[in-house]
Design a protein around this motif. Structure first.
Motif, PDB file in Angstrom:
ATOM      1  N   VAL A   1       0.854  -1.190   0.000  1.00  0.00           N
ATOM      2  CA  VAL A   1       0.000   0.000   0.000  1.00  0.00           C
ATOM      3  C   VAL A   1       0.892   1.242   0.000  1.00  0.00           C
ATOM      4  O   VAL A   1       1.786   1.381   0.830  1.00  0.00           O
TER       5      VAL A   1
ATOM      6  N   HIS B   1      -7.324   2.172  -2.340  1.00  0.00           N
ATOM      7  CA  HIS B   1      -5.947   2.216  -1.861  1.00  0.00           C
ATOM      8  C   HIS B   1      -5.012   2.154  -3.061  1.00  0.00           C
ATOM      9  O   HIS B   1      -5.176   1.291  -3.933  1.00  0.00           O
TER      10      HIS B   1
ATOM     11  N   ILE C   1      -6.234  -0.228   7.024  1.00  0.00           N
ATOM     12  CA  ILE C   1      -5.044  -0.432   6.206  1.00  0.00           C
ATOM     13  C   ILE C   1      -4.294   0.888   6.154  1.00  0.00           C
ATOM     14  O   ILE C   1      -4.890   1.931   5.883  1.00  0.00           O
TER      15      ILE C   1
ATOM     16  N   ASP D   1       1.534  -1.298   4.439  1.00  0.00           N
ATOM     17  CA  ASP D   1       0.985  -2.631   4.676  1.00  0.00           C
ATOM     18  C   ASP D   1       1.009  -3.441   3.378  1.00  0.00           C
ATOM     19  O   ASP D   1       1.090  -2.882   2.281  1.00  0.00           O
TER      20      ASP D   1
ATOM     21  N   LEU E   1      -0.881  -6.525   1.012  1.00  0.00           N
ATOM     22  CA  LEU E   1      -2.197  -7.077   0.730  1.00  0.00           C
ATOM     23  C   LEU E   1      -2.090  -8.173  -0.322  1.00  0.00           C
ATOM     24  O   LEU E   1      -1.129  -8.196  -1.099  1.00  0.00           O
TER      25      LEU E   1
ATOM     26  N   VAL F   1      -5.657  -9.085   3.920  1.00  0.00           N
ATOM     27  CA  VAL F   1      -4.699  -8.143   4.495  1.00  0.00           C
ATOM     28  C   VAL F   1      -3.636  -8.962   5.225  1.00  0.00           C
ATOM     29  O   VAL F   1      -3.965  -9.773   6.090  1.00  0.00           O
TER      30      VAL F   1
END
Length: 163
Positions: free
Chosen positions: A30, A39, A63, A67, A69, A87
């Motif tokens: 992200v 995002h 989120i 991070d 994903l 996630v």
């Protein structure tokens, strides 16, 4: 199903389940959140696009930038090219690295982030240790100044008259 029960099940699914990406799925990082449950993400190859958050995660899972994903591609999307399917937390990242499924481009970034978080505090310099132990001078120049308050200047003459 109540909101609290839904939240409990979604959190248990994200934290407890070990997810391995399928052939169509990708692991992405992200970069930011422009809004509307979208995002901005980047693949291991450097491709950037928007990923949408499904309604089951909204207001239940947060989120943030940095991070990781697992996303499913959306074929008909122009800007939004993927939907978030999972996630990844730190434990998931470690297990994917051990299994050899983690992209090489992200392994360097993940190591830098964990090293910066686990870095021990910097030792004090000898000059700093002496000044912190010596409280004879009352110099407040190193204190934080709140810029939201009006700064009043107090002269030495006024402080002597009050004392």
């Amino acid at each position: 199903m109540s909101q609290a029960t839904k939240r409990k099940h979604v959190v248990q699914e994200v934290l407890g389940e070990h997810m391995v990406p399928s052939d169509q799925q990708q692991i992405v990082r992200v970069l930011g959140t422009p809004g509307n449950n979208l995002h901005e993400v980047e693949t291991a190859q450097g491709q950037r696009f928007l990923a949408s958050m499904p309604s089951k995660y909204r207001k239940n899972i947060w989120i943030k930038r940095g991070d990781y994903l697992i996303v499913d591609p959306i074929e008909e999307g122009e800007k939004v090219k993927a939907e978030i399917s999972f996630v990844l937390c730190k434990d998931h990242v470690r297990s994917l690295q051990k299994e050899g499924l983690w992209p090489e481009a992200f392994s360097e970034v993940a190591e830098k982030q964990t090293n910066s978080r686990n870095r021990p505090p910097q030792p004090e310099l000898p000059g700093e240790a002496q000044s912190s132990g010596d409280n004879s001078s009352e110099d407040d120049s190193d204190l934080f100044v709140n810029t939201n308050r009006i700064q009043y200047q107090e002269s030495e003459e006024e402080s002597e008259e009050e004392a």
